[in-house]
Design an enzyme around this catalytic site. Structure first.
Site, PDB file in Angstrom:
ATOM      1  N   ARG A 163      36.717  40.532  34.931  1.00  0.00           N
ATOM      2  CA  ARG A 163      37.444  39.668  35.883  1.00  0.00           C
ATOM      3  C   ARG A 163      36.866  38.238  35.938  1.00  0.00           C
ATOM      4  O   ARG A 163      36.869  37.591  36.976  1.00  0.00           O
ATOM      5  CB  ARG A 163      37.391  40.251  37.307  1.00  0.00           C
ATOM      6  CG  ARG A 163      38.053  41.586  37.485  1.00  0.00           C
ATOM      7  CD  ARG A 163      39.557  41.511  37.338  1.00  0.00           C
ATOM      8  NE  ARG A 163      40.207  42.724  37.816  1.00  0.00           N
ATOM      9  CZ  ARG A 163      40.403  43.813  37.086  1.00  0.00           C
ATOM     10  NH1 ARG A 163      40.010  43.846  35.827  1.00  0.00           N
ATOM     11  NH2 ARG A 163      41.007  44.873  37.607  1.00  0.00           N
ATOM     12  N   SER A 236      43.541  44.855  44.059  1.00  0.00           N
ATOM     13  CA  SER A 236      42.154  45.180  44.421  1.00  0.00           C
ATOM     14  C   SER A 236      41.564  43.997  45.170  1.00  0.00           C
ATOM     15  O   SER A 236      41.542  42.889  44.637  1.00  0.00           O
ATOM     16  CB  SER A 236      41.302  45.393  43.177  1.00  0.00           C
ATOM     17  OG  SER A 236      41.815  46.414  42.386  1.00  0.00           O
ATOM     18  N   GLU A 332      37.220  40.210  44.932  1.00  0.00           N
ATOM     19  CA  GLU A 332      37.805  39.741  43.669  1.00  0.00           C
ATOM     20  C   GLU A 332      38.799  38.623  43.999  1.00  0.00           C
ATOM     21  O   GLU A 332      39.047  37.725  43.198  1.00  0.00           O
ATOM     22  CB  GLU A 332      38.535  40.912  42.998  1.00  0.00           C
ATOM     23  CG  GLU A 332      39.182  40.536  41.697  1.00  0.00           C
ATOM     24  CD  GLU A 332      40.156  41.588  41.167  1.00  0.00           C
ATOM     25  OE1 GLU A 332      39.861  42.786  41.218  1.00  0.00           O
ATOM     26  OE2 GLU A 332      41.230  41.168  40.696  1.00  0.00           O
TER      27      GLU A 332
END
Ligand code: EPU
Length: 337
Positions: A163, A236, A332
């Protein structure tokens, strides 16, 4: 180019925050973007957004939000084994995935229905079911904000990790992605081992064709993740933390059923969703900010939540995970102040 002042961005963030930006600019070509940047007449800070599926606005944005409307899915190279496809940053990610599946090109199918746009996929290194965008990215085409020059980054130069990329790290805020070139395969290289993809295919007696894999992934994602139309959310909310092997062994002795994915011989990734669930957060809420009842990794706007409501809930969750497991988890989602 479209330019608006005091512009509502409710439909540009999937969390459904009803906030405004001082200025909103949408461009549809590289040259339009270059002239806009060269004129240097915009108010700072500058924030480039994609589909707004990974953002949490904590207040009205006092600056300029840029959005790409650069479109196009074009084949730029080909061999017997692979095909190169250059895609405009403003294309919807899943329109591109759907195109690759319909044409019989392999590599993007596990990333079906991830929300967002193509430009952001290369910044965020989106991932699901054992595949990350970096696995199929060949080059990333950009414009530098400071002098409007064009630069093409090779996959290696993007320094991809979980990520993360150079565009979120040391070169944050310096380059704007205009196109991404993907290299896909003409013959099958399937990734079916992650999660329940192969068991779901077997259950339905389906062959692992591109279309079947895409269908199963869409079904699995729909069953676990809320639609933004149902509850505002950003997928998420937290990243899955990496811990040392030593820390993992200690956790495993206390929680023998702890799910985990080995990263390398010294590092293990632990699902944050499992820890949050174990702390008892699944399905709970603080006012209008909630933890999704089917997947504890996803925070939801139950209706009328502000960015502050969501961030307060996130802080409480971070605290309880640390108290129970001694592990720090990090969002995130990007907080925008
Ligand atoms: N789990 C629980 N309770 C929960 C949620 C998860 O016990 O409430 C357990 C699951 O049973 C499983 C493990 O945690 O053993 C992992 O869960 P899952 O396979 O659902 O995946 P994840 O780690 O929660 C990651 C990505 C998702 C991606 C899926 C599938 C991150 C932060 N998230 O989720 O990405 O779709 O794997 O590959 O890496 C996103 O980034 O927005 C996103 C949805």
């Amino acid at each position: 180019m479209k330019e608006y002042t005091n512009y509502p961005i409710l439909r540009y963030n999937t969390f459904g925050m009803d906030v405004k930006t001082s200025c909103f600019v949408e461009y549809s070509s590289v040259s339009e973007l270059q002239s806009f940047l060269s004129a240097k007449e915009y108010s700072l800070p500058l924030l480039h957004i994609g589909g707004g599926s990974n953002l949490l606005f904590l207040s009205d944005f006092k600056g300029t939000i840029l959005h790409s409307a650069i479109k196009g899915i074009d084949i730029t190279g080909e061999s017997d084994e692979w095909i190169d496809i250059k895609v405009g940053a403003g294309e919807v990610w899943d329109d591109f995935v759907s195109y690759t599946v319909s044409k019989g090109f392999y590599g993007a199918e596990n990333l079906s229905i991830i929300p967002g746009e193509v430009g952001a996929s290369a910044v965020q290194n989106i991932g699901a079911y054992g595949v990350e965008a970096k696995d199929i990215i060949l080059t990333v085409h950009t414009v530098r904000i400071s002098d409007s020059s064009e630069r093409v980054f090779s996959n290696e130069e993007c320094r991809y990790s979980y990520r993360n990329s150079i565009f979120k790290g040391e070169m944050k805020g310096q380059y704007i992605v205009t196109h991404v070139t993907f290299r896909l395969r003409k013959s099958p290289v399937l990734h079916l081992s992650y999660g329940n993809i192969s068991s779901e295919l077997e259950k339905r007696n389906l062959s692992p064709s591109l279309a079947n894999i895409r269908d199963i992934i869409i079904e699995v994602r729909h069953s676990k993740l809320p639609e933004p139309e149902e509850f505002g959310n950003a997928g998420s909310f937290f990243m899955n933390p990496m811990v040392s092997m030593q820390k993992f062994k200690q956790l495993e002795s206390e929680f023998p059923d702890i799910p985990h994915y080995p990263v390398d011989e010294n590092t293990v990734k632990i699902p944050a969703g499992w820890m949050i669930d174990r702390c008892g957060w699944k399905g709970r809420n603080i006012g209008p900010a909630g933890v999704y009842h089917k997947q504890a990794l996803v925070l939801v706007n139950l209706g009328g939540a502000t960015g502050k409501d969501i961030s307060c809930l996130a802080d409480e969750i971070i605290k309880s995970v640390y108290e129970k497991f001694g592990v720090d988890i990090h969002p995130e989602v990007n907080y925008i102040y």
